[in-house]
Scaffold this active site. Structure first.
Site, PDB file in Angstrom:
ATOM      1  CD  GLU A 408      -7.493  -2.966   6.872  1.00 52.38           C
ATOM      2  OE1 GLU A 408      -6.988  -3.579   7.844  1.00 52.38           O
ATOM      3  OE2 GLU A 408      -7.015  -1.902   6.438  1.00 52.38           O
ATOM      4  CG  HIS A 477      -0.906   0.981  -2.626  1.00 56.16           C
ATOM      5  ND1 HIS A 477       0.344   0.699  -2.139  1.00 56.16           N
ATOM      6  CD2 HIS A 477      -1.550   1.651  -1.637  1.00 56.16           C
ATOM      7  CE1 HIS A 477       0.465   1.175  -0.912  1.00 56.16           C
ATOM      8  NE2 HIS A 477      -0.666   1.766  -0.584  1.00 56.16           N
TER       9      HIS A 477
END
Ligand SMILES: Cc1ncc(C[n+]2csc(CCOP(=O)(O)OP(=O)(O)O)c2C)c(N)n1
Length: 675
Positions: A408, A477
Site C-alpha cells: 500500500e 474489513h
C-alpha cells in the site's frame, strides 16, 4: 553485475578535458561550501546543517551522467554536490541554509538540503527516509507509459535500504523494468549504526532478488562512478530497465551538526578514509593527465572561494519568510454560502453505487488521457475485489489500469510520482483497513507537497478507499478511517452516499490539484441505488447536500449513515416528527455554512457516524457547533456512534449490537426532538 571497464580514462568514457576539470571544480565548490556551512553553524548563524564532505565524487559522477532537461532526479539531503553539478547555484543552497523566503526548494519551510527544482526535474522530498523511492518509480512509470525517453535517478544512504519503501520500489521497478537508477551512497553509517548492523549481505547484492543488476563502485572515484552510472542510464534509456548502484564512500564530518561522531567511530578510521579523499583522487588524475597546473588550481580555488563568499553574503541578508499559512492546498476551498434545500435529482438510468464508480472511472479514463487506475487486483479479468474497475484494462490497456504489487505504501507513492510527472493517478486501496502502511505516503508526503514547496509542486492524486462496516467484514474489513485523514491539513476527504454524488465527487477529485481521498461506503455499493447522470455532473468538494428539510431535529451524517438517516427521517415523519437531514459529502473541507444553516433551522443536532466516538469526526462537528452556533441550540448537540471497541466483530449478532442503524437514529432523533 555490470562490467567495469575503461574507468581510468576520461576520454574513453566520452568526457572532454573541460568536463573533467569541471567535475573537479564542482567537487571543490561542494567541499568549500560544506566547510563554510559548518563554520556558520558553529558561529551560531544557522541552526542546522547536513554535510556532503566525502561524497562529492559519487554525486558529481552521477549528475554528469544525467540530462536534467529529460531525466528526473530525487536526491537526498546529503546531495549538495549532485545539485551543484545539476545547475543549482551556491546562493540557492545558502538561501535554504539560512531558511530565507527565496529559498527555491521550500521558501524556508523545510530544513536545508531538502531539494526541489521543478526546472531541473528535481522532485521535492521530505525528511522521512526512503519515501522517495516509490515516487521515483511512479515518475518512471508515467514517463514510460507516455513513451518519454527520461530516466529517473533516486538516491539515499545505505540505511534507507532497510526501509520497506525501498524494497517495494525495487520490486516494482524490477517487475516493470522501469528506467530507474537506484544510487546508494554507502558511507558505512546510518547516523551511528554501522553497516554491519544495518544491512545483511551487501546492498548491491540485494538487487538480485528483484531481477535488477546491482553494481558496486568506488564512490571516491568520480570517473568510476560516472562510467557506471552512464552505462546504467544508457541501458535504461534503451528500455533495458533499472540498475542498483552501490557507491562505497565515507562522510568526513558528523551525520549532521547535531551529531557527535566521536561516540561511534575513531579518529584513525576517519584519517584512513581522508587518505582516499575523492577530491585528492581526482586532483592526482588531473595533474598526471596534465590538465591541472598550479595556475589553474589557484584560479579554480579563487573562483570557488569568491563564489561562496558572494553566495553567503547575499543569502544571509535576503528577506526572511513571513507567510506561514499559504499553500496548504494548491486550490483551497472555503465554502461561504449554505445549502438550504434539497438539490434537484439529476436524470439518468438507475444504477447501484459500485456501478456508478465503474461507469465514472470508464468516463474519466476516456476523457483524460493522463488518467490511470492502479491498485491490488484492479486489472481485468478480476477488475477489483468489488468490481469497481472491471473493463478498464481491456478497454484502455495495461498502462492505464494495472495491478500493483501488494504494497500500500508503494501504491500511494507511485501515485505521488505519477502526479509529479503530470499524470492524473487514481489509486485504489482494496480495503480501508489496509491503508495504514500507506499512512506516511499520504500524510507525510502527498498532503504536504504543496506546503513544503511553497506551492512549487502540487499533488493531484485521487485515493479511492472502500470503507465501513455492515458487511460481515469483521475487525479488518470494516474500519472507518476518516478521523485519521480528515485531521490532516493538505488532504481533502470526501464521502459519497448516492450513485450521482459518486460520479460528481470522483470527477471533482480527479480535476482537483490536491490529493483527494474518496471514501466509498462499501455497505452502499449494492444497497444504494439512484440515477447515474449521463451528462457532465460535478459535485463540488466542500458542498454538503440537504436531503430533507424539517423543523424538529437535524441529523448530520455521511456515507452509509447518511443513507440510513434519510430512511430514519421517513419513519420519523410517520410519527409526526419532521427531521432535517444533512449529508456532509465532504469532510475536509467541511461545509460549515450548511451545517450552521441546518442547526439554525430547528436548534437540535444529532451527528451520526459508524466510527467510534472518542476523537472521532463527530467530535469535530459538535465542537464547531458549540463554538460557532451555540446561540441557536435548544439542546446540546449529540453524537450517535459505535461504542469504544476496535471495529466490528464477525458474528452478525455481535456486529448488529455495535453498528449504528436506522432504529437507533430514529430513537435518538425522537428523544432530541421532543426534549
Ligand atoms: C523513517 C525515518 N526514520 C528515522 C529517521 C531519522 N534519520 C534521519 S537520517 C537517518 C540515517 C540515515 O542513514 P543513511 O540512509 O545511511 O544515510 P546517511 O545519512 O548515512 O547518508 C535516520 C535514522 C528519519 N528521518 N526517517
Amino acid at each position: 553485475m555490470l562490467e567495469l571497464d575503461n574507468v581510468r580514462d576520461h576520454k574513453a568514457l566520452g568526457l572532454t578535458d573541460q568536463q573533467v576539470v569541471d567535475m573537479y571544480r564542482i567537487m571543490l565548490l561542494a567541499r568549500r561550501l560544506d566547510e563554510r556551512m559548518w563554520a556558520l553553524n558553529r558561529q551560531g548563524r544557522v541552526p542546522f546543517v547536513v554535510s556532503v564532505a566525502g561524497h562529492e565524487a559519487t554525486q558529481v559522477g552521477a549528475a554528469f551522467a544525467l540530462d536534467p532537461s529529460t531525466d528526473w532526479s530525487l536526491p537526498y539531503y546529503r546531495d549538495i554536490a549532485f545539485n551543484l553539478a545539476l545547475g543549482v547555484s551556491p546562493k540557492d543552497i545558502f538561501l535554504g541554509v539560512f531558511s530565507k523566503r527565496d529559498d527555491p526548494s521550500s521558501g524556508g519551510r523545510q530544513m536545508p538540503n531538502h531539494w526541489s527544482e521543478p526546472d531541473l526535474n528535481v522532485f521535492t522530498h521530505s525528511s522521512v527516509i526512503a519515501t522517495q523511492f516509490p515516487h521515483a518509480c511512479g515518475i518512471a512509470h508515467e514517463l514510460t507509459s507516455r513513451g518519454h525517453p527520461g530516466v529517473v535517478a533516486v538516491m539515499s544512504g545505505e540505511g534507507a535500504t532497510s526501509e520497506g519503501d525501498w524494497h517495494e520500489a525495487m520490486n516494482f521497478a524490477g517487475i516493470h523494468q522501469l528506467p530507474v537508477i537506484f544510487l546508494i551512497e554507502n558511507n558505512l553509517y546510518a547516523i551511528s549504526v554501522p553497516v554491519a548492523q544495518e544491512v545483511a549481505g551487501s546492498v548491491a547484492a540485494r538487487a538480485d532478488g528483484y531481477g535488477i543488476p546491482g553494481v558496486e563502485v568506488d564512490g571516491n572515484d568520480v570517473l568510476q562512478v560516472y562510467g557506471v552510472v552512464q552505462a546504467a542510464v544508457d541501458r535504461a534509456r534503451q528500455g533495458g530497465g533499472p540498475t542498483l548502484v552501490e557507491a562505497k564512500t565515507y562522510r568526513y564530518y558528523a551525520h549532521t551538526s547535531d551529531d557527535d561522531d566521536k561516540l561511534y567511530r575513531t579518529a584513525e578510521e576517519v584519517e584512513l578514509w581522508r587518505r582516499k579523499d575523492p577530491i585528492g583522487v581526482l586532483r592526482q588524475y588531473l595533474v598526471e593527465s596534465r590538465l591541472l597546473d598550479e595556475a589553474t588550481e589557484e584560479r579554480l580555488d579563487l573562483e570557488v572561494t569568491n563564489a561562496i563568499a558572494e553566495a553567503v553574503a547575499e543569502a544571509e541578508h535576503a528577506p526572511d519568510p513571513t507567510d506561514a499559512l499559504s499553500h496548504v492546498y494548491a486550490a483551497p476551498i472555503d465554502p461561504k454560502t449554505p445549502a438550504t434545500a434539497p438539490e434537484r435529482q439529476p436524470k439518468g438510468d438507475p444504477v447501484n453505487l459500485i456501478t456508478a464508480v465503474n461507469q465514472t472511472l470508464h468516463e474519466i479514463l476516456e476523457r483524460i488521457p493522463e488518467a490511470s487506475v492502479f491498485g491490488e487486483d484492479v486489472a481485468d479479468p478480476k477488475g477489483g475485489v468489488f468490481k469497481a474497475t472491471v473493463g478498464l484494462t481491456e478497454r484502455f490497456g495495461n498502462s492505464r489500469c494495472f495491478n500493483a504489487p501488494l504494497a500500500e505504501s508503494l501504491i500511494i507513492g507511485i501515485g505521488i510520482g505519477k502526479a509529479a510527472a503530470t499524470g492524473r493517478p487514481l489509486a485504489e486501496i482494496q480495503f480501508a483497513d489496509f491503508i495504514h502502511p500507506g499512512f506516511d505516503q499520504i500524510v507525510s508526503e502527498a498532503a504536504r507537497i504543496a506546503y513544503r514547496t511553497a506551492g512549487r509542486w502540487n499533488c493531484p492524486l485521487v485515493i479511492r478507499v472502500p470503507y465501513g462496516g455492515g458487511i460481515h467484514g469483521a475487525l479488518y474489513h470494516s474500519q472507518s478511517i476518516e478521523a485519521f485523514y480528515a485531521h490532516v491539513p493538505g488532504l481533502k476527504v470526501v464521502v459519497p452516499s448516492t450513485p450521482a454524488d459518486t460520479k460528481g465527487l470522483l470527477w471533482s477529485a480527479v480535476m482537483d490539484p490536491d490529493p483527494v481521498m474518496v471514501l466509498e461506503p462499501k455497505k452502499l455499493y449494492r444497497l444504494a441505488k439512484g440515477p447515474w447522470p449521463e451528462e457532465e455532473h460535478i459535485v463540488p468538494i466542500g458542498r454538503a447536500a440537504v436531503r430533507r428539510v424539517g423543523g424538529d431535529v437535524t441529523i448530520i451524517a455521511y456515507g452509509a449513515m447518511a443513507h440510513y438517516a434519510v430512511i430514519a427521517a421517513e419513519q420519523l415523519a410517520e410519527e409526526g416528527i419532521d427531521a432535517y437531514v444533512l449529508d456532509l459529502r465532504s469532510l475536509r473541507p467541511l461545509d460549515w455554512p450548511s451545517i450552521e444553516a441546518a442547526v439554525r433551522h430547528n436548534g437540535k443536532a444529532l451527528v451520526v457516524h459508524e466510527d467510534n466516538g472518542f476523537g472521532g469526526f463527530g467530535a469535530e462537528i459538535v465542537a464547531q457547533i458549540s463554538e460557532k452556533a451555540f446561540d441557536w441550540l435548544d439542546a446540546p448537540a449529540e453524537r450517535y456512534t459505535s461504542p469504544e471497541v476496535p471495529t466490528f466483530p464477525f458474528a452478525g449478532s455481535l456486529e448488529a449490537q455495535l453498528l449504528p442503524n436506522t432504529a437507533g437514529i430514529v430513537e435518538r432523533a425522537r428523544r432530541l426532538a421532543t426534549s
